[in-house]
Scaffold this motif. Structure first.
Motif, mmCIF file in Angstrom:
data_model
loop_
_atom_site.group_PDB
_atom_site.id
_atom_site.type_symbol
_atom_site.label_atom_id
_atom_site.label_comp_id
_atom_site.label_asym_id
_atom_site.label_seq_id
_atom_site.Cartn_x
_atom_site.Cartn_y
_atom_site.Cartn_z
ATOM 1 N N VAL A 66 0.849 -1.185 0.000
ATOM 2 C CA VAL A 66 0.000 0.000 0.000
ATOM 3 C C VAL A 66 0.884 1.233 0.000
ATOM 4 O O VAL A 66 1.802 1.345 0.813
ATOM 5 C CB VAL A 66 -0.915 0.004 1.241
ATOM 6 N N PRO A 67 0.645 2.191 -0.910
ATOM 7 C CA PRO A 67 1.526 3.356 -1.000
ATOM 8 C C PRO A 67 1.308 4.318 0.146
ATOM 9 O O PRO A 67 0.232 4.435 0.691
ATOM 10 C CB PRO A 67 1.094 4.004 -2.319
ATOM 11 N N SER A 68 2.343 5.043 0.455
ATOM 12 C CA SER A 68 2.245 6.118 1.442
ATOM 13 C C SER A 68 1.811 7.387 0.747
ATOM 14 O O SER A 68 2.091 7.597 -0.431
ATOM 15 C CB SER A 68 3.618 6.342 2.103
ATOM 16 N N ARG A 69 1.122 8.276 1.502
ATOM 17 C CA ARG A 69 0.707 9.544 0.925
ATOM 18 C C ARG A 69 1.922 10.378 0.529
ATOM 19 O O ARG A 69 1.832 11.215 -0.359
ATOM 20 C CB ARG A 69 -0.140 10.327 1.938
ATOM 21 N N THR A 70 3.063 10.160 1.208
ATOM 22 C CA THR A 70 4.268 10.942 0.927
ATOM 23 C C THR A 70 5.315 10.100 0.216
ATOM 24 O O THR A 70 6.495 10.379 0.295
ATOM 25 C CB THR A 70 4.844 11.511 2.237
ATOM 26 N N GLU A 71 4.892 9.077 -0.466
ATOM 27 C CA GLU A 71 5.807 8.161 -1.133
ATOM 28 C C GLU A 71 6.609 8.898 -2.206
ATOM 29 O O GLU A 71 6.046 9.542 -3.087
ATOM 30 C CB GLU A 71 4.989 7.040 -1.780
ATOM 31 N N PRO A 72 7.943 8.822 -2.165
ATOM 32 C CA PRO A 72 8.762 9.462 -3.196
ATOM 33 C C PRO A 72 8.485 8.833 -4.558
ATOM 34 O O PRO A 72 8.090 7.671 -4.665
ATOM 35 C CB PRO A 72 10.195 9.180 -2.732
ATOM 36 N N VAL A 122 -14.367 14.165 -2.876
ATOM 37 C CA VAL A 122 -13.888 14.252 -4.253
ATOM 38 C C VAL A 122 -12.968 15.459 -4.423
ATOM 39 O O VAL A 122 -11.939 15.373 -5.104
ATOM 40 C CB VAL A 122 -15.072 14.332 -5.234
ATOM 41 N N GLU A 123 -13.309 16.578 -3.811
ATOM 42 C CA GLU A 123 -12.461 17.765 -3.909
ATOM 43 C C GLU A 123 -11.071 17.488 -3.356
ATOM 44 O O GLU A 123 -10.054 17.850 -3.957
ATOM 45 C CB GLU A 123 -13.117 18.925 -3.157
ATOM 46 N N ARG A 124 -11.015 16.808 -2.222
ATOM 47 C CA ARG A 124 -9.723 16.484 -1.604
ATOM 48 C C ARG A 124 -8.937 15.506 -2.473
ATOM 49 O O ARG A 124 -7.731 15.675 -2.688
ATOM 50 C CB ARG A 124 -9.961 15.909 -0.213
ATOM 51 N N ARG A 125 -9.615 14.468 -2.964
ATOM 52 C CA ARG A 125 -8.929 13.466 -3.778
ATOM 53 C C ARG A 125 -8.457 14.068 -5.104
ATOM 54 O O ARG A 125 -7.353 13.768 -5.576
ATOM 55 C CB ARG A 125 -9.881 12.295 -4.029
ATOM 56 N N ALA A 134 -7.551 17.091 -5.591
ATOM 57 C CA ALA A 134 -6.361 17.896 -5.291
ATOM 58 C C ALA A 134 -5.132 17.005 -5.181
ATOM 59 O O ALA A 134 -4.056 17.348 -5.696
ATOM 60 C CB ALA A 134 -6.582 18.683 -3.998
ATOM 61 N N GLU A 135 -5.268 15.851 -4.542
ATOM 62 C CA GLU A 135 -4.147 14.922 -4.396
ATOM 63 C C GLU A 135 -3.680 14.409 -5.760
ATOM 64 O O GLU A 135 -2.482 14.238 -5.998
ATOM 65 C CB GLU A 135 -4.551 13.733 -3.528
ATOM 66 N N VAL A 173 -11.588 18.609 -12.105
ATOM 67 C CA VAL A 173 -12.499 17.871 -11.221
ATOM 68 C C VAL A 173 -12.609 18.574 -9.876
ATOM 69 O O VAL A 173 -13.692 18.664 -9.286
ATOM 70 C CB VAL A 173 -12.018 16.419 -11.037
ATOM 71 N N GLN A 174 -11.496 19.097 -9.385
ATOM 72 C CA GLN A 174 -11.511 19.828 -8.123
ATOM 73 C C GLN A 174 -12.412 21.056 -8.224
ATOM 74 O O GLN A 174 -13.174 21.365 -7.297
ATOM 75 C CB GLN A 174 -10.084 20.232 -7.753
#
Length: 443
Positions: A7-13, A109-112, A114-115, A121-122
């Motif tokens: 599972v990836p990290s949100r801050t994964e390089p 959805v707005e948050r995702r 943006a990520e 879509v945002q």
């Protein structure tokens, strides 16, 4: 998100992400890198010692079965389509009264988006968050929400930009600045047409936004020309909701200039379209408009039944603004039917909503209605005060069509009190408003 492998990290390089996705697909470094690059180069990229160029990233993404942006932003394939679909589903839920659930989904959805670096879509999610506040009848907060969406409008489609302008213009109109509302739409239309690219959905959304403020300003000639422009664009429009909103708004104009059959046809088209889309709130607004039409035609029993139904449906959909408007019309029908106590109770019952809103048009309608009820009860001083307050606010806000009617009622009330000079001034006030307006059928 569904991934094979860890599972990836949100801050994964980025390099670590490339390594994870490569391993999940069972590829060696050599298999992923070749034929354009070698294993040693990819090892440096995966370890973070070498930042991949755009060309490198595009090559690796193709080998992994992704787009460059999907790889760069850890965006799953089809994320934009999936999130857009989620927005549309949640919007139908909003239309059916599920405000809280819809708001949660729009926020997610707005948050995702943006990520995933999906600004279009945002922007769409922010627009729908403004719609939540609009449905709650919190116009200042809705205005802020639409302004928040406008920050990303350059990344949005012309249609979405037009819908944002449509709603911002409506907020301006409700706050009593009709001139600013019309100017905003005019500028947006000029910008759209200056591009030379045809976008009928965007054009019709903007034309529709101009109709209500023009009607309230008494600029019926301009409103009719705009409505006819909309009719020319209509056959090329793709979005049924945009077509339906045009039909509903155009019906208001046809009512004002006496084209009753045309108004009824447009309302029927709008109602059918909104119903087919599952847009319960907007369908109920069509019933409110139909009740308004029947009230103006003197068909009071039919108007009463339709407005009661509209009010109940709008309440079920959670539309405070709609409930307010339908209730005002319902109260006026009961006044005309001689049910003064019920009319007063209905009007007084919605005043708390108005106290929390800048909606000048609705506030003055309620004041005029209460003034007419007071006059029917024989309380002429109270009627005078209420009608004068309504007229002053209408004059300040350029609500000229409404001002003509209020001035007539005020003049009649003053004359009944024997205040002839003041009555004459009230009538002159209405004449001045009419002179600044265009109430002819052709403009």
């Amino acid at each position: 998100m569904v991934y094979r492998g860890s599972v990836p990290s949100r801050t994964e390089p980025l390099g670590a992400r490339i390594r994870r996705l490569r391993r999940a697909r069972g590829l060696t470094q050599r298999e992923l890198a070749e034929p354009r690059y070698d294993r040693g180069f990819l090892a440096k990229v995966e370890s973070g010692r070498r930042a991949p160029s755009d060309d490198v990233l595009s090559h690796l993404a193709r080998r992994l079965g992704l787009t460059a942006d999907e790889l760069r932003f850890d965006r799953p394939p089809g994320a934009a389509e999936e999130l857009t679909g989620a927005l549309e589903t949640a919007y139908r839920e909003l239309q059916q009264g599920g405000l809280e659930a819809a708001e949660r989904e729009f926020t997610r959805v707005e948050r995702r988006a943006a990520e995933y670096r999906l600004p279009d879509v945002q922007c769409h999610a922010r627009f729908y968050l403004g719609e939540v506040q609009w449905q709650r009848y919190d116009i200042p907060l809705a205005d802020k929400g639409f302004a928040h969406a406008m920050e990303l409008a350059n990344a949005a489609s012309p249609r979405l930009r037009a819908m944002i302008v449509n709603r911002v213009a409506a907020c301006r109109a409700l706050s009593g600045d009709l001139g600013a509302s019309v100017a905003l739409v005019d500028n947006a239309l000029a910008d759209l047409r200056a591009t030379g690219a045809s976008d009928p959905d965007a054009e019709l959304a903007l034309v529709t936004a101009s109709l209500h403020p023009l009607i309230e300003m008494g600029a019926l000639g301009r409103a009719r020309r705009a409505a006819e422009e909309g009719r020319r664009v209509l056959p090329s429009v793709h979005r049924a909701d945009i077509a339906a909103r045009y039909h509903r708004q155009a019906a208001q104009l046809w009512q004002e200039i006496g084209l009753v059959d045309r108004a009824e046809k447009d309302l029927s088209r709008a109602l059918r379209l909104f119903t087919s889309l599952g847009y319960d709130r907007d369908a109920a607004r069509c019933r409110w408009a139909r009740g308004f039409l029947w009230r103006r035609l003197g068909e009071l029993d039919e108007a009463h039944a339709e407005l009661r139904l509209a009010r109940d449906l709008l309440a079920k959909a959670g539309s405070r603004e709609g409930v307010l408007g339908a209730t005002i019309e319902l109260a006026d029908v009961r006044r005309r039917q001689g049910k003064l106590d019920e009319a007063a109770e209905l009007a007084e019952g919605i005043r708390p909503l108005l106290d929390r809103s800048p909606d000048i048009e609705a506030r003055t309608e309620v004041l005029r209605l209460l003034g007419l009820i007071a006059r029917a009860r024989g309380d002429l001083p109270e009627a005078t005060a209420l009608l004068e307050e309504a007229a002053t606010a209408q004059e300040k806000s350029e609500l000229r069509g409404a001002l003509v009617a209020t001035s007539l009622h005020l003049g009649d009330t003053l004359r009944a009190r024997g205040l002839i000079e003041k009555a004459a001034e009230a009538y002159r006030r209405g004449v001045r408003a009419a002179a600044m307006s265009d109430f002819g059928p052709t403009g």
